[in-house]
Design an enzyme around this catalytic site. Structure first.
Site, PDB file in Angstrom:
ATOM      1  N   ASP A   9       0.913  -1.326  -0.043  1.00 10.45           N
ATOM      2  CA  ASP A   9       0.053   0.169  -0.096  1.00 10.45           C
ATOM      3  C   ASP A   9       0.798   1.274   0.074  1.00 10.45           C
ATOM      4  O   ASP A   9       0.757   1.826   0.990  1.00 10.45           O
ATOM      5  CB  ASP A   9      -0.852   0.021   1.281  1.00 10.45           C
ATOM      6  CG  ASP A   9      -1.842  -1.147   1.043  1.00 10.45           C
ATOM      7  OD1 ASP A   9      -2.407  -1.466  -0.086  1.00 10.45           O
ATOM      8  OD2 ASP A   9      -2.255  -1.940   2.266  1.00 10.45           O
ATOM      9  N   LYS A  31      -0.698  -7.759  -2.894  1.00  7.54           N
ATOM     10  CA  LYS A  31      -1.850  -7.068  -3.058  1.00  7.54           C
ATOM     11  C   LYS A  31      -1.593  -5.590  -3.431  1.00  7.54           C
ATOM     12  O   LYS A  31      -0.791  -4.830  -2.616  1.00  7.54           O
ATOM     13  CB  LYS A  31      -2.661  -6.901  -1.565  1.00  7.54           C
ATOM     14  CG  LYS A  31      -4.052  -6.317  -1.808  1.00  7.54           C
ATOM     15  CD  LYS A  31      -4.606  -6.250  -0.417  1.00  7.54           C
ATOM     16  CE  LYS A  31      -4.094  -4.959   0.357  1.00  7.54           C
ATOM     17  NZ  LYS A  31      -4.656  -3.793   0.214  1.00  7.54           N
ATOM     18  N   ASP A  58      -6.842  -4.607  -5.180  1.00  8.60           N
ATOM     19  CA  ASP A  58      -7.838  -4.293  -4.229  1.00  8.60           C
ATOM     20  C   ASP A  58      -8.259  -3.038  -4.231  1.00  8.60           C
ATOM     21  O   ASP A  58      -8.134  -2.215  -3.662  1.00  8.60           O
ATOM     22  CB  ASP A  58      -7.048  -4.661  -2.867  1.00  8.60           C
ATOM     23  CG  ASP A  58      -8.059  -4.602  -1.585  1.00  8.60           C
ATOM     24  OD1 ASP A  58      -9.401  -4.708  -1.973  1.00  8.60           O
ATOM     25  OD2 ASP A  58      -7.697  -3.875  -0.452  1.00  8.60           O
ATOM     26  N   LYS A  60     -11.767  -2.414  -4.476  1.00  5.94           N
ATOM     27  CA  LYS A  60     -13.228  -2.301  -3.523  1.00  5.94           C
ATOM     28  C   LYS A  60     -14.242  -1.467  -4.295  1.00  5.94           C
ATOM     29  O   LYS A  60     -14.787  -0.377  -3.710  1.00  5.94           O
ATOM     30  CB  LYS A  60     -12.951  -1.728  -2.402  1.00  5.94           C
ATOM     31  CG  LYS A  60     -12.000  -2.358  -1.215  1.00  5.94           C
ATOM     32  CD  LYS A  60     -12.004  -1.828   0.076  1.00  5.94           C
ATOM     33  CE  LYS A  60     -11.159  -2.649   0.932  1.00  5.94           C
ATOM     34  NZ  LYS A  60      -9.540  -2.449   0.531  1.00  5.94           N
ATOM     35  N   HIS A  62     -17.550  -0.219  -5.828  1.00  9.09           N
ATOM     36  CA  HIS A  62     -18.948   0.089  -5.006  1.00  9.09           C
ATOM     37  C   HIS A  62     -19.597   1.208  -5.812  1.00  9.09           C
ATOM     38  O   HIS A  62     -19.571   2.340  -5.595  1.00  9.09           O
ATOM     39  CB  HIS A  62     -18.970   0.198  -3.524  1.00  9.09           C
ATOM     40  CG  HIS A  62     -20.126   0.291  -2.809  1.00  9.09           C
ATOM     41  ND1 HIS A  62     -20.221   0.299  -1.463  1.00  9.09           N
ATOM     42  CD2 HIS A  62     -21.512   0.200  -3.008  1.00  9.09           C
ATOM     43  CE1 HIS A  62     -21.386   0.376  -0.906  1.00  9.09           C
ATOM     44  NE2 HIS A  62     -22.147   0.307  -1.897  1.00  9.09           N
ATOM     45  N   ASP A  63     -20.644   0.662  -6.780  1.00  5.13           N
ATOM     46  CA  ASP A  63     -21.551   1.728  -7.483  1.00  5.13           C
ATOM     47  C   ASP A  63     -22.451   1.105  -8.121  1.00  5.13           C
ATOM     48  O   ASP A  63     -22.862  -0.150  -7.728  1.00  5.13           O
ATOM     49  CB  ASP A  63     -20.384   2.434  -8.655  1.00  5.13           C
ATOM     50  CG  ASP A  63     -20.758   3.610  -8.921  1.00  5.13           C
ATOM     51  OD1 ASP A  63     -21.921   3.903  -9.295  1.00  5.13           O
ATOM     52  OD2 ASP A  63     -19.813   4.446  -9.058  1.00  5.13           O
ATOM     53  N   ILE A  64     -23.236   1.658  -8.969  1.00  2.00           N
ATOM     54  CA  ILE A  64     -24.427   1.021  -9.720  1.00  2.00           C
ATOM     55  C   ILE A  64     -23.846  -0.226 -10.236  1.00  2.00           C
ATOM     56  O   ILE A  64     -22.714  -0.145 -10.890  1.00  2.00           O
ATOM     57  CB  ILE A  64     -25.390   1.857 -10.260  1.00  2.00           C
ATOM     58  CG1 ILE A  64     -24.381   2.403 -11.569  1.00  2.00           C
ATOM     59  CG2 ILE A  64     -25.916   2.983  -9.524  1.00  2.00           C
ATOM     60  CD1 ILE A  64     -25.339   3.196 -12.468  1.00  2.00           C
ATOM     61  N   THR A 114     -11.770  -4.129   8.402  1.00  3.64           N
ATOM     62  CA  THR A 114     -11.114  -4.388   9.612  1.00  3.64           C
ATOM     63  C   THR A 114     -10.982  -3.249  10.377  1.00  3.64           C
ATOM     64  O   THR A 114     -10.436  -3.064  11.663  1.00  3.64           O
ATOM     65  CB  THR A 114      -9.992  -5.312   9.595  1.00  3.64           C
ATOM     66  OG1 THR A 114      -9.119  -4.675   8.572  1.00  3.64           O
ATOM     67  CG2 THR A 114     -10.347  -6.680   9.158  1.00  3.64           C
ATOM     68  N   ARG A 204       1.952  -3.970   6.716  1.00  2.00           N
ATOM     69  CA  ARG A 204       2.999  -3.345   7.721  1.00  2.00           C
ATOM     70  C   ARG A 204       3.804  -4.138   8.498  1.00  2.00           C
ATOM     71  O   ARG A 204       5.114  -3.901   8.574  1.00  2.00           O
ATOM     72  CB  ARG A 204       2.469  -2.268   8.574  1.00  2.00           C
ATOM     73  CG  ARG A 204       1.931  -1.298   7.575  1.00  2.00           C
ATOM     74  CD  ARG A 204       1.032  -0.063   8.364  1.00  2.00           C
ATOM     75  NE  ARG A 204      -0.491  -0.594   8.472  1.00  2.00           N
ATOM     76  CZ  ARG A 204      -1.559  -0.040   9.026  1.00  2.00           C
ATOM     77  NH1 ARG A 204      -1.135   1.156   9.334  1.00  2.00           N
ATOM     78  NH2 ARG A 204      -2.800  -0.476   8.802  1.00  2.00           N
TER      79      ARG A 204
END
Length: 223
Positions: A9, A31, A58, A60, A62-64, A114, A204
């Site tokens: 990340d 990832k 990754d 994620k 999230h939409d129509i 999380t 991490r």
């Protein structure tokens, strides 16, 4: 192959490549999240794939349903091993994401981050029971035909019991002596695996270690 996917990340592609190269013999995949993708895009994903490890993208979504389906379709040339969508997007969105994904790519639904706990659930108008929320969304994901879910190690045992052939991604994993940081529902790698995790996402504790390769090897030894 190791069930550990190292979470890179970072927006710094050179740092990401350096860490991945050092740990590649002791992890099962990479990832790449929003930080990396927004900074480096598709070209960056291709560069990371050249290291030779499976890529977990990754993002994620999230939409129509239509938007998510087209977004997933746009990722097909990257051939990611795993992609994420939010289970809270609903059945139609999950179905469209799975239909648009390339053959061989696992689509997994994020149930509850999380970094959230019961107080956070209450603040957004949901029942203050993480276990109940995860199980409910796991049932939705299973019925929608996606491959599995993302959940914490505290809920994976119950999810696995209800979905024997599901694919379970467990983030927020920390070694016994690890610092939890912004994660609230954490377990050790061994505990998560014993509870039914398919892969463990660890960032991490490896990427910020003085010796990332040694940290990855020490985690691998506990498994």
């Amino acid at each position: 192959m190791s069930p550990v996917y190292v979470a890179l990340d970072t927006p710094d592609i050179e740092r990401a490549k350096a860490i991945a190269t050092r740990v590649r013999h002791h992890v099962g995949g990479i990832k790449l999240g929003l930080e990396f993708f927004m900074a480096n895009g598709r070209h960056g994903v291709h560069e990371m794939a050249d290291i030779g490890l499976p890529i977990f993208l990754d993002l994620k979504f999230h939409d129509i349903p239509n938007t998510v389906g087209k977004a997933v379709q746009a990722l097909r040339p990257l051939e990611p091993a795993i992609i994420t969508v939010h289970a809270a997007g609903g059945r139609a969105m999950l179905e469209d994401a799975k239909a648009a994904a390339p053959t061989g790519t696992k689509v997994v639904a994020v149930t509850m981050l999380t970094s959230l706990d019961a107080n956070d659930l209450t603040s957004i108008g949901l029942s203050p029971d993480p276990h109940e929320q995860v199980v409910r969304l796991a049932e939705l994901a299973k019925s929608a035909g996606v491959d599995g879910i993302v959940c914490s190690g505290e809920e994976v045992k119950a999810a696995h019991a209800a979905w024997k052939d599901g694919f379970f991604v467990v983030p927020g994993v920390r070694p016994a002596n690890g610092i939890t940081g912004d994660q609230k529902r954490v377990v050790t790698p061994r505990t998560a695996l014993d509870a039914g995790a398919s892969i463990l996402v660890i960032g991490r504790p490896i990427t910020q270690a003085e010796d990332p390769d040694l940290a990855a090897r020490e985690i691998e030894a506990t498994l």
